[in-house]
Design a protein around this motif. Structure first.
Motif, mmCIF file in Angstrom:
data_model
loop_
_atom_site.group_PDB
_atom_site.id
_atom_site.type_symbol
_atom_site.label_atom_id
_atom_site.label_comp_id
_atom_site.label_asym_id
_atom_site.label_seq_id
_atom_site.Cartn_x
_atom_site.Cartn_y
_atom_site.Cartn_z
ATOM 1 N N MET A 124 0.821 -1.212 0.000
ATOM 2 C CA MET A 124 0.000 0.000 0.000
ATOM 3 C C MET A 124 0.856 1.264 0.000
ATOM 4 O O MET A 124 0.472 2.278 -0.583
ATOM 5 C CB MET A 124 -0.950 -0.001 1.214
ATOM 6 C CG MET A 124 -2.094 -0.978 1.108
ATOM 7 S SD MET A 124 -3.315 -0.755 2.424
ATOM 8 C CE MET A 124 -2.357 -1.253 3.853
ATOM 9 N N GLY A 125 2.018 1.203 0.640
ATOM 10 C CA GLY A 125 2.888 2.362 0.689
ATOM 11 C C GLY A 125 3.469 2.728 -0.663
ATOM 12 O O GLY A 125 4.010 3.818 -0.841
ATOM 13 N N PHE B 226 -5.122 -2.504 -1.796
ATOM 14 C CA PHE B 226 -6.118 -1.688 -1.090
ATOM 15 C C PHE B 226 -7.424 -2.484 -1.019
ATOM 16 O O PHE B 226 -8.156 -2.585 -2.007
ATOM 17 C CB PHE B 226 -6.322 -0.347 -1.800
ATOM 18 C CG PHE B 226 -5.114 0.550 -1.725
ATOM 19 C CD1 PHE B 226 -4.830 1.250 -0.560
ATOM 20 C CD2 PHE B 226 -4.248 0.663 -2.802
ATOM 21 C CE1 PHE B 226 -3.710 2.066 -0.475
ATOM 22 C CE2 PHE B 226 -3.121 1.477 -2.735
ATOM 23 C CZ PHE B 226 -2.858 2.175 -1.564
ATOM 24 N N LYS B 227 -7.701 -3.038 0.158
ATOM 25 C CA LYS B 227 -8.842 -3.940 0.331
ATOM 26 C C LYS B 227 -9.954 -3.311 1.163
ATOM 27 O O LYS B 227 -11.111 -3.333 0.773
ATOM 28 C CB LYS B 227 -8.366 -5.244 0.971
ATOM 29 C CG LYS B 227 -7.297 -5.953 0.123
ATOM 30 C CD LYS B 227 -6.692 -7.149 0.817
ATOM 31 C CE LYS B 227 -5.602 -7.785 -0.037
ATOM 32 N NZ LYS B 227 -4.955 -8.951 0.633
ATOM 33 N N GLU C 10 -17.510 2.743 -10.681
ATOM 34 C CA GLU C 10 -17.334 2.053 -9.395
ATOM 35 C C GLU C 10 -16.030 1.253 -9.402
ATOM 36 O O GLU C 10 -15.655 0.659 -10.414
ATOM 37 C CB GLU C 10 -18.518 1.121 -9.144
ATOM 38 C CG GLU C 10 -18.492 0.446 -7.787
ATOM 39 C CD GLU C 10 -19.703 -0.432 -7.544
ATOM 40 O OE1 GLU C 10 -19.874 -0.912 -6.403
ATOM 41 O OE2 GLU C 10 -20.474 -0.652 -8.506
ATOM 42 N N LEU C 11 -15.344 1.243 -8.270
ATOM 43 C CA LEU C 11 -14.115 0.485 -8.118
ATOM 44 C C LEU C 11 -14.304 -0.661 -7.128
ATOM 45 O O LEU C 11 -15.180 -0.611 -6.266
ATOM 46 C CB LEU C 11 -12.977 1.394 -7.640
ATOM 47 C CG LEU C 11 -12.545 2.519 -8.579
ATOM 48 C CD1 LEU C 11 -11.448 3.363 -7.936
ATOM 49 C CD2 LEU C 11 -12.077 1.969 -9.922
ATOM 50 N N SER C 12 -13.444 -1.662 -7.246
ATOM 51 C CA SER C 12 -13.457 -2.813 -6.353
ATOM 52 C C SER C 12 -12.107 -2.920 -5.651
ATOM 53 O O SER C 12 -11.109 -2.364 -6.116
ATOM 54 C CB SER C 12 -13.734 -4.106 -7.136
ATOM 55 O OG SER C 12 -14.979 -4.039 -7.800
ATOM 56 N N PRO C 13 -12.042 -3.648 -4.535
ATOM 57 C CA PRO C 13 -10.775 -3.770 -3.814
ATOM 58 C C PRO C 13 -9.780 -4.684 -4.512
ATOM 59 O O PRO C 13 -10.167 -5.641 -5.193
ATOM 60 C CB PRO C 13 -11.215 -4.363 -2.464
ATOM 61 C CG PRO C 13 -12.463 -5.127 -2.785
ATOM 62 C CD PRO C 13 -13.155 -4.325 -3.847
ATOM 63 N N HIS C 14 -8.476 -4.365 -4.394
ATOM 64 C CA HIS C 14 -7.392 -5.275 -4.768
ATOM 65 C C HIS C 14 -7.587 -5.826 -6.191
ATOM 66 O O HIS C 14 -7.544 -7.028 -6.417
ATOM 67 C CB HIS C 14 -7.365 -6.415 -3.744
ATOM 68 C CG HIS C 14 -6.137 -7.278 -3.803
ATOM 69 N ND1 HIS C 14 -4.861 -6.786 -3.720
ATOM 70 C CD2 HIS C 14 -6.007 -8.636 -3.928
ATOM 71 C CE1 HIS C 14 -3.993 -7.798 -3.787
ATOM 72 N NE2 HIS C 14 -4.676 -8.909 -3.931
ATOM 73 N N VAL D 215 -5.134 4.164 -4.411
ATOM 74 C CA VAL D 215 -4.982 3.548 -5.731
ATOM 75 C C VAL D 215 -3.496 3.278 -5.924
ATOM 76 O O VAL D 215 -2.664 4.143 -5.650
ATOM 77 C CB VAL D 215 -5.502 4.470 -6.858
ATOM 78 C CG1 VAL D 215 -5.189 3.878 -8.226
ATOM 79 C CG2 VAL D 215 -6.999 4.711 -6.703
ATOM 80 N N SER D 216 -3.146 2.086 -6.380
ATOM 81 C CA SER D 216 -1.725 1.747 -6.476
ATOM 82 C C SER D 216 -1.099 2.173 -7.801
ATOM 83 O O SER D 216 0.040 2.645 -7.819
ATOM 84 C CB SER D 216 -1.523 0.244 -6.252
ATOM 85 O OG SER D 216 -2.185 -0.509 -7.250
#
Length: 282
Positions: free
Chosen positions: A147-148, A199-200, A239-243, A269-270
């Motif tokens: 995540m960092g 990002f979950k 819409e977004l979803s996790p991971h 967001v990665s």
């Protein structure tokens, strides 16, 4: 005190066509450069390259003094650097921080590329919040390690305990965060990838993407440069979803030099990929 200076050179087509070659990259210790290696260095005239950093004193290599950050007052585009040590001694690492300048003229105009990627000259120039991670991470290499290694904003203090979903499936909200990326070069966008890898429980509910075209006679490298531009929607609120890696096709012939990613209500967001065709390739 030991000193260091740096010279830089841009190897253009004229140099490459001249038949001169830079000495091969080698890694060895225990001896000075050979006569052949010195002749190869002399052949490219590296001692006459423009100076980027004048002779500057260095601090000793103790833990609290070993990092020497030296500002280049007159930046220039370079393909090669020459590091000079005075009078002798050792340097552990040399880091050259800057912005990639892609030679778009040499890039096939019909080949799709990530216009926003850092390796292609993309640069994060502004954002509303970077509490846990800077937006420059969005355009880094590969997928995020954790995540960092992404862009993450702080939780809004006025965010209600319960958020309701709208007809489009996205959470209804009054707040949002944004980041602006200057593309490596103007281009037509064909596909957007928004990756929420890692990002979950803290991914954004939704995002949208907008773009603008800054004239070439304006820098476009700060928020002030963009104060009066008109943003056009590239990707409406989705819409977004996790991971997960999200892919969105874009059907537009518009040319953009900057894009703005807006997330709602907050989160991380990665990676952001803006794939398309460079309009600078010709």
């Amino acid at each position: 005190a030991p000193c260091v200076s740096i010279q830089g050179y841009f190897a253009d087509e004229v140099f490459l066509d001249s038949g001169l070659k830079f000495p091969e990259r080698q890694g060895k210790m225990g001896s000075a450069a050979s006569e052949e290696e010195m002749k190869a260095a002399d052949a490219v005239g590296s001692d006459k390259w423009p100076e980027l950093l004048p002779s500057t004193a260095l601090k000793p290599g103790y833990e609290d003094s070993c990092h020497n950050y030296l500002k280049v007052e007159k930046p220039r585009v370079c393909t090669h650097l020459r590091l000079n040590l005075f009078p002798d001694g050792g340097v552990a690492r040399l880091r050259s921080f800057g912005v990639v300048v892609r030679n778009w003229a040499a890039f096939p105009k019909d080949e799709e590329i990530d216009l926003a990627a850092m390796e292609n000259g993309g640069q994060a120039i502004a954002c509303s919040d970077a509490h846990f991670g800077h937006p420059r991470n969005l355009i880094g290499l590969g997928r995020a390690e954790n995540m960092g290694d992404g862009w993450e904003t702080a939780r809004k203090l006025n965010r209600p305990a319960i958020l309701k979903a709208g007809a489009d499936g996205c959470l209804q909200h009054t707040d949002e965060d944004w980041s602006i990326i200057r593309l490596g070069g103007p281009g037509k966008v064909n596909e957007i990838e928004v990756d929420t890898n890692h990002f979950k429980g803290n991914f954004p509910s939704s995002c949208k993407l907008e773009g603008c075209l800054i004239p070439s006679n304006r820098a476009g490298e700060s928020l002030e440069d963009l104060s009066d531009v008109q943003w056009s929607v590239i990707l409406p609120n989705v819409e977004l979803s996790p991971h997960k890696q999200h892919y969105f096709k874009v059907d537009s012939q518009a040319i953009y030099s900057h894009i703005r990613l807006t997330i709602a209500p907050d989160g991380g967001v990665s990676r952001l990929r803006v794939r398309g065709l460079s309009s600078s390739s010709s």
